[in-house]
Design a protein around this motif. Structure first.
Motif, short mmCIF file in Angstrom:
data_model
loop_
_atom_site.label_atom_id
_atom_site.label_comp_id
_atom_site.label_asym_id
_atom_site.label_seq_id
_atom_site.Cartn_x
_atom_site.Cartn_y
_atom_site.Cartn_z
N PRO A 1 8.41 -12.90 -84.89
CA PRO A 1 9.77 -12.34 -85.18
C PRO A 1 9.53 -10.96 -85.04
O PRO A 1 8.86 -10.13 -85.20
N GLY A 2 10.83 -10.43 -84.07
CA GLY A 2 10.92 -9.05 -83.80
C GLY A 2 10.63 -8.70 -82.38
O GLY A 2 10.83 -7.65 -81.67
N ASP A 3 9.78 -9.79 -81.70
CA ASP A 3 9.36 -9.41 -80.36
C ASP A 3 10.57 -9.44 -79.49
O ASP A 3 11.22 -10.53 -79.53
N GLY B 1 17.05 -9.95 -75.95
CA GLY B 1 17.31 -10.05 -77.41
C GLY B 1 16.00 -10.03 -77.99
O GLY B 1 14.99 -9.47 -77.55
N ILE B 2 15.87 -10.71 -79.12
CA ILE B 2 14.57 -10.64 -79.85
C ILE B 2 14.22 -12.11 -80.65
O ILE B 2 15.16 -12.85 -80.54
N VAL B 3 12.84 -12.35 -80.79
CA VAL B 3 12.82 -13.73 -81.55
C VAL B 3 13.25 -13.21 -83.04
O VAL B 3 12.82 -12.67 -83.67
N SER B 4 13.99 -14.37 -83.48
CA SER B 4 14.54 -14.66 -84.64
C SER B 4 13.70 -14.96 -85.60
O SER B 4 13.61 -14.73 -86.88
N GLN C 1 13.58 -19.57 -82.58
CA GLN C 1 15.08 -19.18 -82.47
C GLN C 1 15.00 -17.63 -82.04
O GLN C 1 14.23 -16.79 -82.27
N PHE C 2 16.12 -17.43 -81.05
CA PHE C 2 16.30 -16.06 -80.65
C PHE C 2 17.75 -15.87 -80.46
O PHE C 2 18.72 -16.65 -80.74
N ASP C 3 17.88 -14.50 -80.35
CA ASP C 3 19.57 -14.12 -80.37
C ASP C 3 19.89 -13.51 -78.99
O ASP C 3 20.93 -12.94 -79.03
N LEU D 1 12.76 -18.62 -71.27
CA LEU D 1 12.80 -17.52 -72.38
C LEU D 1 11.59 -16.67 -72.08
O LEU D 1 10.59 -17.31 -72.15
N VAL D 2 11.46 -15.43 -71.52
CA VAL D 2 10.32 -14.69 -71.29
C VAL D 2 10.14 -13.64 -72.06
O VAL D 2 10.95 -12.93 -72.77
N THR D 3 8.89 -12.96 -72.18
CA THR D 3 8.46 -11.72 -72.86
C THR D 3 8.77 -10.48 -71.89
O THR D 3 9.35 -10.56 -70.76
N MET D 4 8.60 -9.58 -72.17
CA MET D 4 8.76 -8.24 -71.54
C MET D 4 7.86 -8.04 -70.33
O MET D 4 8.06 -7.23 -69.46
N ASP D 5 6.72 -9.09 -70.34
CA ASP D 5 6.00 -8.99 -69.08
C ASP D 5 6.24 -10.08 -67.99
O ASP D 5 5.78 -10.24 -67.09
#
Length: 340
Positions: A239-241, A259-262, A282-284, A296-300
């Protein structure tokens, strides 16, 4: 009469045992005694160093060579001052002030964009008519949706087919293997995918995973330089990523939302109440109809999930801030790929 002694300017007066007796000279004319003294004072011989001597000549050459080498060394290799942390900080601040750096979301989008495809499914009008006459509605829940014209619909029998739905897919193998949601293509008579370079191709379903609402598509043709997405384990996701959702909401796109992972390990039951999905991310990041099946991807720019649902207790089918994605481990298993 005795002649006075002569003095030569090129030969020094001898001293020692052979020298004339000073007492004898003293007995001579006193004027003669004072004259030589004056002469020796004014015309004393001067010794000069001559460079014609080999030792002195080579010493001078060696000294000049050493001085020349030292000057060249100092000129070509100036003393370098050791960098300090303050120097590094100043250079970084200067770069940030003078150059516009892309955001993390922009870099993530650039990395995933070549692997994102638009997925369009079609059903025949005759099937819709038969289902309506029988009172069962559209086959497998299929019904026309106001999401805009499907690409190529006019040239592929638009009088016989209607758009079933528009969703998103992501290329996971560069041979044209695509992951998407099962509800995007379920009940379709024909499936079409549009790659990032604009290439349109028909696709067939090669595998399904109903418990996770996943389908695997195989495109009939692919671009020459097709790039597959990079998948990343969710083991260290928390959560927060920050995450980015990419897709075609309401047929518009590709669109990106950040957004972030909720939360993790969430459960979701579809509005129809057919089955409950578990172990969801869960994400926002904003997601709407058309985002289904998108990455749904990370910042990489690495895929950690497949967008599958949004939570909205109203009939509006719009985003209220809670979206769900199937972890990529489950999605990869649907395509027969080994786990991380």
């Amino acid at each position: 009469m005795r002649r006075p002694a002569l003095y030569s300017s090129s030969r020094p007066t001898r001293s020692g045992p052979d020298a004339p007796d000073s007492s004898a000279a003293a007995g001579a004319d006193p004027a003669a005694e004072s004259a030589p003294a004056l002469t020796s004072t004014t015309t004393a011989p001067r010794r000069r160093l001559s460079l014609s001597h080999p030792a002195l000549l080579w010493s001078a050459i060696a000294l000049l060579a050493a001085l020349l080498a030292a000057s060249l060394t100092l000129g070509l290799r100036p003393m370098q001052r050791k960098l300090t942390q303050d120097d590094i900080n100043a250079a970084v601040m200067k770069t940030l002030e003078t150059q516009v750096m892309p955001s993390e979301y922009a870099r993530a989008y650039d990395n995933i964009r070549p692997a994102v495809v638009r997925v369009v499914s079609f059903v025949k009008k005759s099937r819709l008519k038969d289902a309506k006459d029988n009172g069962h509605g559209a086959p497998n829940g299929a019904k026309p949706k106001p999401l805009g014209s499907a690409p190529g619909a006019e040239g592929n029998g638009s009088d016989e087919e209607v758009e079933h739905g528009v969703g998103t897919g992501v290329v996971i193998i560069d041979k044209g293997v695509i992951l998407t949601n099962l509800h995007v293509v379920s009940g379709a008579d024909r499936i079409e995918v549009v790659f990032s370079d604009g290439l349109q191709a028909e696709a067939s379903i090669s595998g399904v995973q109903p418990e996770n609402d996943l389908a695997v598509l195989q495109a009939s043709k692919i671009p020459d330089d097709l790039i597959a997405a990079t998948m990343r384990s969710t083991a260290d996701l928390g959560p927060g990523d920050r995450v980015l959702a990419v897709g075609f909401p309401f047929g518009i796109g590709p669109s990106a939302s950040g957004g972030i992972v909720s939360g993790l390990k969430r459960a979701f039951r579809s509005p129809e109440g057919k089955h409950e999905m578990t172990n969801l991310i869960q994400f926002d990041a904003a997601a709407n109809p058309g985002n289904s099946g998108g990455p749904l991807v990370t910042m990489d720019g690495e895929v950690v999930g497949i967008v599958t649902a949004i939570l909205n207790p109203t009939p509006a089918r719009t985003f209220l801030g809670i979206g769900f994605a199937v972890p990529i481990e489950n999605a990869a298993a649907a395509a027969g790929l080994p786990p991380f």
